[in-house]
Design a protein around this motif. Structure first.
Motif, PDB file in Angstrom:
ATOM      1  N   SER A   1      -7.769 -39.565 -13.877  1.00 40.00           N
ATOM      2  CA  SER A   1      -9.196 -39.531 -14.133  1.00 40.00           C
ATOM      3  C   SER A   1      -9.412 -40.015 -15.557  1.00 40.00           C
ATOM      4  N   PRO A   2     -10.549 -40.633 -15.840  1.00 37.75           N
ATOM      5  CA  PRO A   2     -10.800 -41.186 -17.159  1.00 37.75           C
ATOM      6  C   PRO A   2     -10.674 -40.127 -18.250  1.00 37.75           C
ATOM      7  N   GLY A   3     -10.105 -40.504 -19.355  1.00 35.03           N
ATOM      8  CA  GLY A   3     -10.001 -39.601 -20.491  1.00 35.03           C
ATOM      9  C   GLY A   3      -8.808 -38.673 -20.432  1.00 35.03           C
ATOM     10  N   ARG A   4      -8.001 -38.740 -19.393  1.00 30.90           N
ATOM     11  CA  ARG A   4      -6.831 -37.889 -19.246  1.00 30.90           C
ATOM     12  C   ARG A   4      -5.611 -38.763 -19.182  1.00 30.90           C
TER      13      ARG A   4
ATOM     14  N   ASP B   1     -15.036 -32.576 -19.856  1.00 32.97           N
ATOM     15  CA  ASP B   1     -16.039 -33.643 -19.835  1.00 32.97           C
ATOM     16  C   ASP B   1     -15.562 -34.801 -18.962  1.00 32.97           C
ATOM     17  N   ALA B   2     -14.298 -35.216 -19.171  1.00 37.59           N
ATOM     18  CA  ALA B   2     -13.739 -36.342 -18.427  1.00 37.59           C
ATOM     19  C   ALA B   2     -13.616 -36.017 -16.937  1.00 37.59           C
ATOM     20  N   THR B   3     -13.219 -34.805 -16.621  1.00 40.17           N
ATOM     21  CA  THR B   3     -13.079 -34.411 -15.217  1.00 40.17           C
ATOM     22  C   THR B   3     -14.431 -34.419 -14.513  1.00 40.17           C
TER      23      THR B   3
ATOM     24  N   THR C   1     -12.955 -31.818 -24.024  1.00 35.58           N
ATOM     25  CA  THR C   1     -12.899 -33.257 -23.745  1.00 35.58           C
ATOM     26  C   THR C   1     -12.352 -33.507 -22.343  1.00 35.58           C
ATOM     27  N   GLU C   2     -11.319 -32.760 -21.953  1.00 37.39           N
ATOM     28  CA  GLU C   2     -10.761 -32.901 -20.609  1.00 37.39           C
ATOM     29  C   GLU C   2     -11.769 -32.471 -19.539  1.00 37.39           C
TER      30      GLU C   2
ATOM     31  N   TYR D   1     -15.565 -37.932 -14.013  1.00 37.49           N
ATOM     32  CA  TYR D   1     -14.838 -38.515 -12.888  1.00 37.49           C
ATOM     33  C   TYR D   1     -15.483 -38.099 -11.567  1.00 37.49           C
TER      34      TYR D   1
END
Length: 183
Positions: free
Chosen positions: A20-23, A102-104, A99-100, A107
């Motif tokens: 997923s983006p950001g991870r 947010d990214a999840t 941040t994780e 996604y």
């Protein structure tokens, strides 16, 4: 009944979501995310957060949601330090965790097309989810928050301003454990 682990670390009845983006951040390994789709067409999701060492989500919980046209996601949540420290300085201690999350959620909304995301967590994960919703109150990351037996550490009364609806569930065992921690 609990969700079991199958071949290659996959969880029975779930499909692994590769990335997923950001991870992940370069200094942190990826956390796993798994999805169980509803048989019914839906753009609603429940994101169940699991902290390392916590009990797995009951299999019947995922079934309950998917039978009601929610896609059910399991995601690992990494937390630094001890629960009592998290509530004192959440911005610093949980910056990477926020941040994780947010990214999840991005996604789920942007890639999987979910319009409604309910975030659920228990124990110390519930504390992190509540602090995240408080920090992101204007961003509408979660449409609702379910906290089961939240572990707020030594500071059981936090001043939080969470914009979405919040459901707090507690068992007698969870309340007894919280009472033992208080002086």
């Amino acid at each position: 009944m609990t969700v079991g682990t199958g071949q290659n670390g996959a969880i029975d009845g779930y499909e692994a979501i590769e990335a997923s983006p950001g991870r992940p951040a370069a200094s942190r390994p990826a956390t796993a995310m798994f999805r169980r789709r509803s048989a019914q067409p839906s753009r609603r999701a429940v994101l169940h957060l699991r902290v390392n060492g916590a009990a797995p989500a009951p299999a019947d919980l995922a079934s309950w949601y998917t039978e009601r046209a929610f896609h059910f996601y399991l995601a690992g949540l990494r937390l630094p330090g001890r629960p009592g420290q998290l509530a004192k300085r959440p911005g610093r201690a949980l910056a990477a965790t926020f941040t994780e999350l947010d990214a999840t959620c991005a996604y789920l909304r942007d890639v999987d097309g979910m319009t409604t995301v309910i975030v659920a967590a228990d124990g110390v994960g519930a504390l992190a989810a509540a602090l995240w919703c408080d920090a992101r109150r204007g961003a509408a990351q979660a449409d609702a928050l379910i906290l089961q037996n939240p572990d707020f550490g030594d500071k059981p009364r936090l001043s939080l301003d969470i914009a979405c609806p919040v459901l707090v569930l507690g068992s007698a065992a969870g309340q007894a454990a919280a009472a033992r921690r208080r002086p």
